[in-house]
Design a protein around this motif. Structure first.
Motif, PDB file in Angstrom:
ATOM      1  N   PRO A  29       0.823  -1.219   0.000  1.00  0.00           N
ATOM      2  CA  PRO A  29       0.000   0.000   0.000  1.00  0.00           C
ATOM      3  C   PRO A  29       0.851   1.259   0.000  1.00  0.00           C
ATOM      4  N   LEU A  30       0.436   2.249  -0.767  1.00  0.00           N
ATOM      5  CA  LEU A  30       1.189   3.494  -0.850  1.00  0.00           C
ATOM      6  C   LEU A  30       1.124   4.263   0.463  1.00  0.00           C
ATOM      7  N   GLY A  31       0.014   4.133   1.151  1.00  0.00           N
ATOM      8  CA  GLY A  31      -0.181   4.927   2.358  1.00  0.00           C
ATOM      9  C   GLY A  31       0.599   4.427   3.557  1.00  0.00           C
ATOM     10  N   ASP A 105      -4.484   3.934  -4.191  1.00  0.00           N
ATOM     11  CA  ASP A 105      -3.709   2.777  -4.657  1.00  0.00           C
ATOM     12  C   ASP A 105      -4.209   2.238  -5.987  1.00  0.00           C
ATOM     13  N   THR A 106      -5.306   2.797  -6.505  1.00  0.00           N
ATOM     14  CA  THR A 106      -5.877   2.214  -7.723  1.00  0.00           C
ATOM     15  C   THR A 106      -4.872   2.112  -8.876  1.00  0.00           C
ATOM     16  N   ARG A 132      -9.756   4.466  -4.776  1.00  0.00           N
ATOM     17  CA  ARG A 132     -10.556   5.670  -4.975  1.00  0.00           C
ATOM     18  C   ARG A 132     -11.144   5.761  -6.379  1.00  0.00           C
ATOM     19  N   GLN A 133     -10.898   4.732  -7.191  1.00  0.00           N
ATOM     20  CA  GLN A 133     -11.417   4.760  -8.559  1.00  0.00           C
ATOM     21  C   GLN A 133     -11.987   3.390  -8.931  1.00  0.00           C
ATOM     22  N   TRP A 153     -12.729   1.152   0.112  1.00  0.00           N
ATOM     23  CA  TRP A 153     -13.300   2.046  -0.903  1.00  0.00           C
ATOM     24  C   TRP A 153     -13.814   3.276  -0.162  1.00  0.00           C
ATOM     25  N   PRO A 154     -13.037   4.358  -0.158  1.00  0.00           N
ATOM     26  CA  PRO A 154     -13.468   5.544   0.588  1.00  0.00           C
ATOM     27  C   PRO A 154     -14.824   6.038   0.091  1.00  0.00           C
TER      28      PRO A 154
END
Ligand SMILES: *[C@@H]1O[C@H](CO)[C@@H](O)[C@H](O)[C@H]1NC(C)=O
Ligand SMILES: *[C@@H]1O[C@H](CO)[C@@H](O)[C@H](O)[C@H]1NC(C)=O
Ligand SMILES: *[C@@H]1O[C@H](CO)[C@@H](O)[C@H](O)[C@H]1NC(C)=O
Ligand SMILES: *[C@@H]1O[C@H](CO)[C@@H](O)[C@H](O)[C@H]1NC(C)=O
Ligand SMILES: *[C@@H]1O[C@H](CO)[C@@H](O)[C@H](O)[C@H]1NC(C)=O
Ligand SMILES: *[C@@H]1O[C@H](CO)[C@@H](O)[C@H](O)[C@H]1NC(C)=O
Ligand SMILES: *[C@@H]1O[C@H](CO)[C@@H](O)[C@H](O)[C@H]1NC(C)=O
Ligand SMILES: *[C@@H]1O[C@H](CO)[C@@H](O)[C@H](O)[C@H]1NC(C)=O
Ligand SMILES: *[C@@H]1O[C@H](CO)[C@@H](O)[C@H](O)[C@H]1NC(C)=O
Length: 474
Positions: A29-31, A105-106, A132-133, A153-154
């Motif tokens: 994960p990027l976060g 992360d999409t 997010r997409q 999925w925010p």
């Protein structure tokens, strides 16, 4: 030997995204904050990965989807699933956190599927991936997917989802993720967690469920030989899963729970719906949702459902179907067996609109329940309760065997078949349904052609207006 190459890459790129080695892509994960040091220097217990990279590779085995069969061991592994407590507060917090970081992360997820989606393996490490997409991963071929982390999925970008979710054609519905291809497995080992921030969707739908663009969490779309196992859902956006235009789909050891904590109900949070699909196997699920648990819709053939436990749901259902009288809907060869239901609206039921097509060869077997509003229910005019007797959608060869439990009110079964296309070859055995508050249960039936030989003792007629759910004794 390739492990060392991978470790080198990981240790030198602090925000390593997709790392490809051979035909395997590892996505982190990027976060998540990555520490730029060799993974070997981190004590095993403190590693960002719950398992070492070597372990991840070992679990990958020989890459390639089919190489992973036979079935994996039971998904509920020694590591308990990381539950995101689905409270309204937490959903808001998750959304707020991701808004602040706006981590998405999409792109890297889609990149991993692009790089390793054909004859390869895609491994998602532990940690939280923000999606997010919308995702369209329907071109996968011979691909194994392993998910060790959480997909979120925010729901701070509702307007985005409403306008970008992919159409799935059926009833104008849409989805956040179109997933398909040929020879594809997606395994979560009981650790993968899908969090759709459903509370936000529930609250802004205010007891209506069908907002256009409200996305189905995961749609198996035009897939062949698809295997999905060991994934946990919490607070799905809409239906948890949908199987459409697919064949040979196996979905096992799934755990779903979408429960509203606000004044609004979780509506249209079905566990799964099948449509225009064949050879679908569904086993070992636990589902808590506010709508149909397992629903077999039009043009579904050879559907086998077993060992399912559902809470607060609509139970095992064929339909709804036949909504477009000009377009026939067919359901053939369905088995629902070994099912437990608690606090459901119905248990073993069939709902059609007054349309055309047929329902043939359905078995409901070994179904046990407690506190079900109207356990056995058949209607030819769902929702409108009008024109029931003009339906040409024939229902035949349906068995209810060993159906036991308690009804909320005094009706065990309510069956209204269309007089224009009466039900044929209905068969009942081992039916033992008692009202939970005592007394005896009624069995209401109309237009069952073989009523006398069906094994069912009807206590009176069932009007077309008989509602799906009762509000008290009748
Ligand atoms: C269902 O779960 C049981 C117990 O964990 C396991 O033995 C069985 O293989 C599972 N069935 C499927 C189809 O995954
Ligand atoms: C599937 O992909 C793997 C590599 O991931 C490869 O070894 C295997 O030969 C492929 N199988 C087929 C049938 O192409
Ligand atoms: C999804 O991807 C497939 C394969 O790349 C493509 O054919 C299809 O048009 C895409 N669907 C949508 C709705 O974009
Ligand atoms: C059906 O899919 C499973 C994977 O779930 C695979 O093992 C099996 O070979 C497929 N069956 C056929 C007939 O291709
Ligand atoms: C589903 O989650 C709710 C809390 O969100 C919990 O109260 C309920 O017990 C859960 N259901 C199951 C079957 O675990
Ligand atoms: C049924 O599925 C549950 C998971 O939902 C599992 O724990 C149980 O072992 C399964 N039972 C059988 C007989 O496979
Ligand atoms: C179901 O299948 C029939 C026959 O193939 C087809 O005519 C009909 O359009 C399909 N219905 C839907 C809703 O796709
Ligand atoms: C009825 O369905 C069962 C289970 O799917 C299947 O084994 C059987 O062959 C079907 N019967 C007919 C007549 O198609
Ligand atoms: C009836 O179903 C129950 C589960 O609800 C099961 O335990 C029992 O063995 C079944 N009886 C028969 C005769 O199959």
């Amino acid at each position: 030997m390739h492990f060392s190459i991978l470790l080198l890459v990981l240790s030198t790129t602090a925000s390593a995204a997709v790392v490809k080695t051979g035909s395997t892509c590892v996505v982190t994960p990027l976060g998540e904050t990555r520490v730029a040091r060799s993974i070997d220097a981190i004590p095993a217990g403190d590693r960002d990965f719950g398992e070492s990279i070597a372990e991840l590779y070992k679990s990958a085995g020989a890459p390639g989807a089919l190489g992973h069969y036979p079935r994996p061991a039971p998904s509920k592994g020694s590591t308990p699933p990381v539950y995101v407590q689905p409270s309204a507060r937490e959903s808001t917090e998750v959304s707020a956190r991701s808004a602040a970081a706006a981590v998405d992360d999409t792109p890297q997820i889609l990149d991993a599927f692009k790089q390793c989606g054909t004859d390869g393996t895609v491994i998602f490490s532990e940690g939280t991936f923000n999606i997010r997409q919308v995702m369209n991963t329907t071109a996968l071929r011979n691909c194994s997917i392993e998910i060790h982390g959480t997909f979120v999925w925010p729901a701070d970008n509702i307007q985005y989802w409403l306008s970008h979710s992919y159409s799935v054609t059926y009833a104008g519905r849409s989805t956040a993720w179109l997933f398909g291809g040929r020879d594809v497995s997606m395994r979560g080992f009981g650790k993968a967690l899908f969090n759709g921030n459903g509370q936000v969707w529930i609250d802004q739908n205010k007891n209506a469920g069908n907002q256009n663009g409200r996305p189905i969490s995961l749609t198996i779309w035009k897939g062949t030989n698809i295997f999905i196992d060991g994934i946990t859902w919490r607070q799905a956006q809409f239906w948890h899963t949908f199987v459409a235009h697919s064949q040979n789909v196996t979905m096992t050891n799934l755990d779903m729970n979408t429960t509203s904590h606000s004044q609004y109900k979780a509506v249209n949070t079905d566990g799964v719906d099948t449509w225009n699909s064949r050879d679908v196997r569904i086993a070992n699920w636990t589902v808590g949702c506010g709508d149909d648990c397992i629903s077999v819709k039009g043009n579904s053939t050879n559907i086998h459902v077993s060992n399912i436990t559902c809470y607060s749901s609509g139970g095992m259902c064929v339909g709804s179907m036949g909504s477009n009288a000009g377009q026939p809907d067919y359901v053939d060869n369905v088995v629902f067996e070994d099912v437990q239901l608690y606090r459901s609206s119905n248990a073993a039921w069939i709902k059609t609109y007054p349309g055309s097509g047929h329902v043939r060869n359905v078995t409901f077997r070994n179904i046990h329940f407690e506190n079900v509003n109207q356990p056995i229910y058949v209607t030819s005019c769902i929702y409108s309760y009008q024109n029931c007797d003009s339906s040409r959608l024939a229902i035949s060869n349906v068995r209810w065997e060993n159906i036991t439990g308690t009804s909320r009110y005094n009706v065990a079964a309510a069956i209204h078949c269309s007089s224009s296309a009466p039900c044929t070859d209905f068969s009942f055995s081992g039916i033992d349904i008692k009202p939970m508050n005592g007394g005896s249960a009624k069995t209401l039936c109309s237009n069952i052609k073989n009523q006398a030989t069906s094994g069912l003792t009807c206590t009176g007629p069932c009007p077309g207006s008989q509602p799906q759910q009762l509000t008290g004794n009748v």
